[in-house]
Design an enzyme around this catalytic site. Structure first.
Site, PDB file in Angstrom:
ATOM      1  N   VAL A  14       8.922   2.145  -4.924  1.00 39.05           N
ATOM      2  CA  VAL A  14      10.334   1.737  -4.895  1.00 39.05           C
ATOM      3  C   VAL A  14      10.513   0.482  -4.029  1.00 39.05           C
ATOM      4  O   VAL A  14      11.302  -0.414  -4.362  1.00 39.05           O
ATOM      5  CB  VAL A  14      11.244   2.899  -4.407  1.00 39.05           C
ATOM      6  CG1 VAL A  14      12.703   2.489  -4.444  1.00 39.05           C
ATOM      7  CG2 VAL A  14      11.027   4.146  -5.270  1.00 39.05           C
ATOM      8  N   LYS A 205      17.592  17.567  -3.033  1.00 36.86           N
ATOM      9  CA  LYS A 205      18.694  16.832  -3.675  1.00 36.86           C
ATOM     10  C   LYS A 205      19.937  17.710  -3.801  1.00 36.86           C
ATOM     11  O   LYS A 205      21.059  17.237  -3.608  1.00 36.86           O
ATOM     12  CB  LYS A 205      18.235  16.321  -5.043  1.00 36.86           C
ATOM     13  CG  LYS A 205      17.146  15.251  -4.912  1.00 36.86           C
ATOM     14  CD  LYS A 205      16.457  14.985  -6.230  1.00 36.86           C
ATOM     15  CE  LYS A 205      15.406  13.896  -6.105  1.00 36.86           C
ATOM     16  NZ  LYS A 205      14.521  13.813  -7.274  1.00 36.86           N
TER      17      LYS A 205
HETATM   18  N1  HSE Z   1       9.668  12.916  -7.625  1.00 35.10           N
HETATM   19  C1  HSE Z   1      11.007  12.649  -7.893  1.00 35.10           C
HETATM   20  C2  HSE Z   1      11.286  13.066  -9.325  1.00 35.10           C
HETATM   21  C3  HSE Z   1      11.271  11.180  -7.700  1.00 35.10           C
HETATM   22  O1  HSE Z   1      10.346  13.375 -10.057  1.00 35.10           O
HETATM   23  O2  HSE Z   1      12.427  13.123  -9.709  1.00 35.10           O
HETATM   24  C4  HSE Z   1      12.691  10.822  -7.515  1.00 35.10           C
HETATM   25  O3  HSE Z   1      13.284  11.459  -6.450  1.00 35.10           O
END
Ligand code: HSE
Length: 437
Positions: A14, A205
């Protein structure tokens, strides 16, 4: 033209994407911002391996102090990930009155309270759009666009790697291990892929999303989490026969004074929008009291999509700086200072629909023994399928239920799995159907 100096910590996938966007879109950014964003230093332990973008040698350093202690740098982008030293670097940047942009969901989900409090105390901004949903502006939607709404529920596909794996397993019949390798090669997966496939990344998340939606702290350990490594082609096949697709869903539902928060593979109807979210795409189906139903969809990971979210934060903060303001929008919980724990419901108390795949001998009376135990535990059957006939060995018996309580389901399955007619541990997958409509 005014210049705003930026330092980057972490030159991985990123990070390289951010450098690319800063380079490729510099004129466009200048035009839109009315100032020039100047990347002054990039910190990484590895400053020799060639990246997807080339940078001047003297821009690279292994010494984080060259960013954290440079008075000219006013925004620090942290993209190294992990807990430490990322946390110390972020706090130090804030103490040095630098604004921060980060994609570090693991850190925010576990130490967000301390980080957001420090940002408040130091009067600096923190942007973290890239931490949830990659390029999808879900953080901004929750923090700003839906500020007058009560969030009733969120059903999300928040991990691109798991979604990519489930999509390939469903569409191409591929096996789990091969597809995981592909996702890693494409740069979607976390450094430790168990974070993706065991639901941990999704839990990070969801915790951030819950905090923003319901205004408080979330104890990560209280979020129920189940990954996709147990998903078998047989269950994908049966799900299809029943009109469902299997997705790793993050679910948050407001239940009076408490929130139901859970992550697990879920069967959802073919015709629901979430069922058409494929590959590494993420999506959020949010229902609220005023806006009603919102569906956000987009790239959940990857170099440039995640960099796009970082750039959005960078420009937001830069705009604040140009206007001489900070903290226009609280970094957390919809208002400054509010940081109580969100009350999460116990998993045992949730009520949903279930799919069971029993592995039992094929004799008369088997089904009645299984259904007897289910009935005794207040679990009502919606459908029963038995495919194939075997005089020896076991056959799959697939049962779906009406709404049942998790506590009763666990008790019933424990008893069923002890029966002499049952050959393997019963597979359980939760179904979300009516609640999604
Ligand atoms: N590893 C995470 C995914 C990357 O596969 O969504 C983004 O947060």
């Amino acid at each position: 033209m005014k210049k705003i100096y930026v330092g980057l910590i972490g030159f991985g996938t990123v990070g390289a994407g951010v450098v690319k966007l800063l380079r490729n879109n510099d004129h466009l950014l200048e035009e839109r911002l009315g100032a020039r964003l100047v990347l002054k230093k990039i910190v990484d332990l590895d400053i020799t391996t060639p990246r997807d973008v080339s940078v001047e040698k003297d821009m690279l350093t292994q010494d984080v102090g060259e960013v954290l202690n440079d008075p000219e740098i006013s925004i620090v982008i942290e993209l190294m990930g992990g807990y430490e030293p990322a946390k110390s670097f972020i706090l130090k940047a804030m103490h040095n009155k630098k604004h921060v942009v980060t994609a570090n969901k693991a850190l925010l989900a576990t130490c967000g309270d301390e980080i957001f409090k420090t940002a408040e105390e130091e009067g600096v901004d923190i942007g973290f759009e890239a931490s949830v949903g990659g390029a999808i502006p879900v953080i901004k939607t929750l923090k700003e666009s839906l500020i007058a709404d009560r969030i009733e529920s969120i059903f999300g596909i928040m991990n691109g790697t798991s979604n990519y794996i489930l999509t390939k397993m469903t569409d191409e019949g591929n096996n789990f291990t091969d597809v995981l390798k592909e996702a890693q090669d494409m740069g979607y997966a976390e450094a430790d892929p168990t974070f993706d496939i065991d639901g941990i990344d999704t839990a990070h998340k969801l915790a951030i999303t819950l905090s923003l939606s319901y205004g408080g702290r979330v104890k990560l350990d209280d979020v129920y989490m189940e990954g996709i490594s147990g998903i078998d082609q047989k269950d994908i096949g049966f799900a299809g026969d029943l009109g469902y697709k299997i997705k790793l869903l993050a679910i948050a539902i407001r239940r009076g004074g408490a929130i139901e928060a859970r992550i697990h593979p879920t069967m959802i109807p073919f015709d629901h929008l979430l069922a058409s979210v494929n590959g590494n795409f993420n999506a959020f189906h949010i229902t609220c009291d005023a806006a009603d139903s919102i569906f956000l969809y987009g790239q959940g990971s990857g170099m440039i999509p995640s960099a796009s979210a970082v750039m959005g934060d960078l420009v937001d903060i830069s705009r604040n700086m140009l206007k001489g303001i900070t903290r226009r929008v609280s970094s957390r919980f919809r208002r400054e200072g509010a940081a109580e724990d969100i009350k999460l419901m116990s998993m045992e108390d949730i009520v949903t629909n279930y799919y069971f795949r029993f592995s039992a001998v094929d004799h008369p009376g088997v089904l009645s023994r299984i259904s007897g135990i289910l009935g005794k535990n207040d679990i009502s059957l919606a459908s029963v399928i038995q495919k194939g006939r075997k005089h020896t060995g076991a056959v799959p018996i697939v049962v779906t239920t009406h709404e049942s309580q998790e506590k009763n389901v666990r008790k019933a399955l424990k008893e069923i799995d002890r029966l002499d007619i049952v050959r393997e541990k019963t597979i359980l997958i939760r179904i979300e159907d009516d609640r999604l409509r």
